[in-house]
Design a protein around this motif. Structure first.
Motif, short mmCIF file in Angstrom:
data_model
loop_
_atom_site.label_atom_id
_atom_site.label_comp_id
_atom_site.label_asym_id
_atom_site.label_seq_id
_atom_site.Cartn_x
_atom_site.Cartn_y
_atom_site.Cartn_z
N ILE A 1 -61.73 -15.99 16.85
CA ILE A 1 -62.40 -15.89 18.02
C ILE A 1 -62.13 -17.18 18.69
O ILE A 1 -61.85 -18.20 18.22
N SER B 1 -53.78 -20.00 11.34
CA SER B 1 -52.82 -20.38 12.61
C SER B 1 -52.22 -21.76 12.20
O SER B 1 -51.10 -22.02 12.61
N VAL C 1 -47.84 -15.72 14.66
CA VAL C 1 -47.94 -17.14 14.99
C VAL C 1 -46.79 -18.00 14.17
O VAL C 1 -46.11 -18.81 14.71
N THR D 1 -37.68 -9.51 16.47
CA THR D 1 -38.44 -8.12 16.47
C THR D 1 -39.64 -8.12 15.90
O THR D 1 -40.14 -8.94 15.24
N ASP D 2 -40.58 -7.15 16.31
CA ASP D 2 -42.01 -7.09 15.83
C ASP D 2 -42.03 -5.48 16.17
O ASP D 2 -41.57 -4.60 16.70
N GLN E 1 -36.51 1.80 12.17
CA GLN E 1 -36.62 0.48 12.36
C GLN E 1 -35.40 -0.06 11.21
O GLN E 1 -34.61 -1.04 11.69
N ALA F 1 -43.12 -10.98 8.33
CA ALA F 1 -43.91 -9.85 8.76
C ALA F 1 -45.07 -9.58 7.69
O ALA F 1 -44.96 -9.56 6.49
N ARG G 1 -51.94 -15.83 1.58
CA ARG G 1 -50.94 -16.06 2.58
C ARG G 1 -50.22 -17.59 2.66
O ARG G 1 -49.50 -17.75 2.99
P1 NAD Z 1 -49.46 -11.78 10.56
O1 NAD Z 1 -49.30 -12.88 9.79
O2 NAD Z 1 -50.52 -10.71 10.35
O3 NAD Z 1 -48.19 -10.85 10.71
C1 NAD Z 1 -47.07 -11.51 11.11
C2 NAD Z 1 -46.25 -10.38 12.25
O4 NAD Z 1 -45.47 -9.61 11.50
C3 NAD Z 1 -47.25 -9.98 13.35
O5 NAD Z 1 -46.94 -10.35 14.57
C4 NAD Z 1 -46.88 -8.49 12.78
O6 NAD Z 1 -46.94 -7.69 14.02
C5 NAD Z 1 -45.50 -8.44 12.31
N1 NAD Z 1 -45.36 -7.08 11.55
C6 NAD Z 1 -45.89 -6.50 10.61
N2 NAD Z 1 -45.21 -5.32 10.14
C7 NAD Z 1 -44.04 -5.69 10.75
C8 NAD Z 1 -42.78 -4.84 10.68
N3 NAD Z 1 -42.73 -3.80 9.75
N4 NAD Z 1 -41.53 -5.42 11.23
C9 NAD Z 1 -41.69 -6.25 12.19
N5 NAD Z 1 -42.79 -7.27 12.31
C10 NAD Z 1 -43.91 -6.64 11.48
O7 NAD Z 1 -49.79 -12.25 12.23
P2 NAD Z 1 -50.36 -13.48 12.59
O8 NAD Z 1 -49.51 -14.31 12.91
O9 NAD Z 1 -51.86 -13.73 11.99
O10 NAD Z 1 -50.98 -12.86 14.08
C11 NAD Z 1 -51.12 -11.51 14.58
C12 NAD Z 1 -51.86 -11.33 15.85
O11 NAD Z 1 -52.93 -12.35 15.97
C13 NAD Z 1 -51.08 -11.80 16.99
O12 NAD Z 1 -51.26 -10.82 17.86
C14 NAD Z 1 -51.62 -13.12 17.40
O13 NAD Z 1 -51.57 -13.44 18.83
C15 NAD Z 1 -52.95 -12.82 17.23
N6 NAD Z 1 -53.72 -14.44 16.91
C16 NAD Z 1 -54.92 -14.30 17.38
C17 NAD Z 1 -55.61 -15.58 17.31
C18 NAD Z 1 -57.08 -15.68 17.78
O14 NAD Z 1 -57.62 -16.78 17.84
N7 NAD Z 1 -57.59 -14.85 18.50
C19 NAD Z 1 -55.21 -16.42 16.61
C20 NAD Z 1 -54.05 -16.20 15.97
C21 NAD Z 1 -53.49 -15.05 16.07
#
Ligand code: NAD
Length: 464
Positions: free
Chosen positions: A123, A133, A177, A196-197, A240, A258, A462
């Motif tokens: 948040i 992050s 991120v 891609t995503d 995909q 991913a 992670r």
């Molecule tokens: P994550 O580490 O969970 O996943 C990494 C990425 O892999 C994601 O973008 C996900 O959509 C993608 N992914 C999953 N399956 C996939 C597939 N089959 N093919 C291709 N891509 C695939 O994600 P993250 O880095 O923790 O961030 C995810 C979301 O959280 C984003 O929307 C980011 O903007 C948001 N976020 C919010 C905050 C906050 O403070 N509110 C902070 C950090 C990130």
């Protein structure tokens, strides 16, 4: 206040990061703490003891932990370590508790109040405390640097009198991120970048960084709760895979990031796809610790395939850029600890009703208190024989499947609270980067909201 903080040298020899920096020593001293840092704790992060001393800390030894009111760490303390801590001490670390319930029980038995930093709600208020992050951002950067080091050609296009070197083609899979920072870094190095995503929203962010977004028509959007990805259906996976198979054969470098909360990492690159790539191509699998996105990737190894493709599976990638990662991690910890200090009285004051405390507190007052673990952690006497903690030895890695097993516990009121969307934010509670319109990951996208509890439960190793 006379209350004290101890920062040990990490017992895991593969961990080069440290949980405090000279900057946070000064800030913590300003809050009234006496700070002791174990000798050589910052060595691998290029922070020498004299820097800590100059900032106001004392240099001590491991046994000083027994006097500390707060212990700041990177990794979960081993049962042997936690036994040396003072009863009632606050312990802040990346606890990686799933699959390590015996260690959680040991922390409860030792009477410490343990906080799992990776459970911090995503948040706005907690943005500056978000270790996932801050570390993912650096992992994305380092993935490109590792790829460039393995790649025996130049990344940028070079037009010289002796001829033209073509720009490398980099494909980033997963634009969260880590992926967005990988895109930004590869662009800075002059590569031609595609990404891609499965979340349609990622497309805009990818394009804002100057990369081309690639997504199959058959997959409109696979956004799950809170801006995270959901698992694809078999049909979507097939679509995909077809798209990736066609695209990947033309790429020089592929970086996969991913993840799906609470699930093993999705398999995105098959052996046939690797076979279709040119000799000398590089794949970096940042998801290798969660089961891997790439068939053939091995955790902790660089594998060269029969057709000359290198698959890089380094562990603890943020730890490969330890000096930078430590500074950010230390600041994350400081910002959270600051919320648990009464500034007037200059003493620790933990507000048990605070949503950040509720979301992250694992053990307190001799008990396991986190809703995800109260039913699964056995008291220490009944737990499996306590793990003997060999000094400075790397802990065993757990299979990704355990993350899914951990995700099966039920949702509680506390988690639902922590999972609420971020809501409107004031400029005052944003970190400097956010105030300047730029997110810590180097993008200018807006935050989507809190990470839902169901998804946070899948957060484990992670960053390891
Ligand atoms: P994550 O580490 O969970 O996943 C990494 C990425 O892999 C994601 O973008 C996900 O959509 C993608 N992914 C999953 N399956 C996939 C597939 N089959 N093919 C291709 N891509 C695939 O994600 P993250 O880095 O923790 O961030 C995810 C979301 O959280 C984003 O929307 C980011 O903007 C948001 N976020 C919010 C905050 C906050 O403070 N509110 C902070 C950090 C990130």
């Amino acid at each position: 206040m006379g209350q004290s903080i101890f920062v040990p040298k990490e017992v895991d020899v593969t961990e080069g990061r440290v949980a405090i920096s000279p900057e946070t020593v000064k800030r913590l001293a300003g809050l009234g703490f006496d700070i002791v840092v174990e000798k050589n704790a910052g060595e691998q992060s290029r922070i020498v003891d004299s820097e800590f001393e100059k900032a106001g800390a004392k240099i001590g030894k491991a046994s000083d932990a027994s006097k500390a009111d707060v212990v700041l760490k990177l990794r979960r303390p081993t049962p042997a370590e936690v036994k040396t801590y003072k009863k009632g001490a606050l312990v802040l670390a990346s606890m990686d508790p799933y699959g390590n319930e015996g260690d959680v029980a040991a922390m409860a038995a030792a009477g410490v109040t343990a906080f799992a930093m990776e459970f911090m709600p995503r948040i706005t208020r907690a943005q500056s405390m978000d270790v996932l992050s801050s570390q993912a951002n650096l992992a994305g950067y380092r993935a490109v640097i590792d790829a460039a080091a393995e790649y025996d050609r130049a990344l940028p296009m070079m037009m010289t009198a002796a001829g033209t070197v073509p720009a490398a083609k980099v494909f980033v899979m997963g634009a969260g991120v880590a992926g967005l920072q990988a895109i930004a870094t590869a662009r800075r190095l002059g590569a031609v970048v595609t990404a891609t995503d499965v979340r349609a929203a990622a497309g805009e962010q990818v394009q804002s960084l100057g990369a081309k977004f690639i997504m199959t028509e058959a997959l409109k959007d696979a956004s799950g709760d809170g801006g995270y990805a959901r698992e694809l259906t078999d049909e979507e996976k097939k679509a995909q895979a077809e798209l990736v198979a066609e695209h990947i054969a033309k790429q020089d470098i592929v970086i996969t990031t991913a993840l799906i909360p609470g699930r093993p990492a999705p398999r995105l690159v098959s052996t046939d796809m690797v076979k279709s790539m040119k000799p000398g191509s590089i794949i970096v699998d940042l998801a290798v610790e969660r089961g891997g996105n790439v068939e053939g990737a091995k955790a902790g190894e660089v594998v060269t395939t029969a057709n000359g493709v290198k698959i890089v599976g380094h562990l603890n990638v943020p730890g490969r850029v330890a000096a930078s990662a430590s500074l950010l991690y230390a600041k994350n910890l400081y910002t959270f600890l600051e919320t648990m200090v009464d500034k007037e009285k200059k003493e620790l004051a933990v507000d048990m009703e605070d949503e950040l405390v509720k979301a992250t507190m694992l053990t307190h007052d001799g008990k396991v208190v986190h809703p995800n673990f109260v039913d699964t952690v056995k008291p220490v006497a009944k737990a499996a024989a306590p793990r003997k903690a060999p000094a400075r030895k790397a802990p065993a890695r757990k299979p990704a499947a355990k993350a899914a097993a951990g995700a099966a516990t039920k949702k509680t009121a506390a988690q639902k609270t922590a999972a609420k969307p971020a809501g409107a934010s004031s400029a005052a509670d944003k970190p400097a980067a956010a105030k300047s319109g730029e997110n810590p990951d180097g993008t200018n996208r807006t935050r989507k909201g809190a990470r839902p509890a169901r998804q946070r439960r899948g957060e484990r190793s992670r960053r390891r």
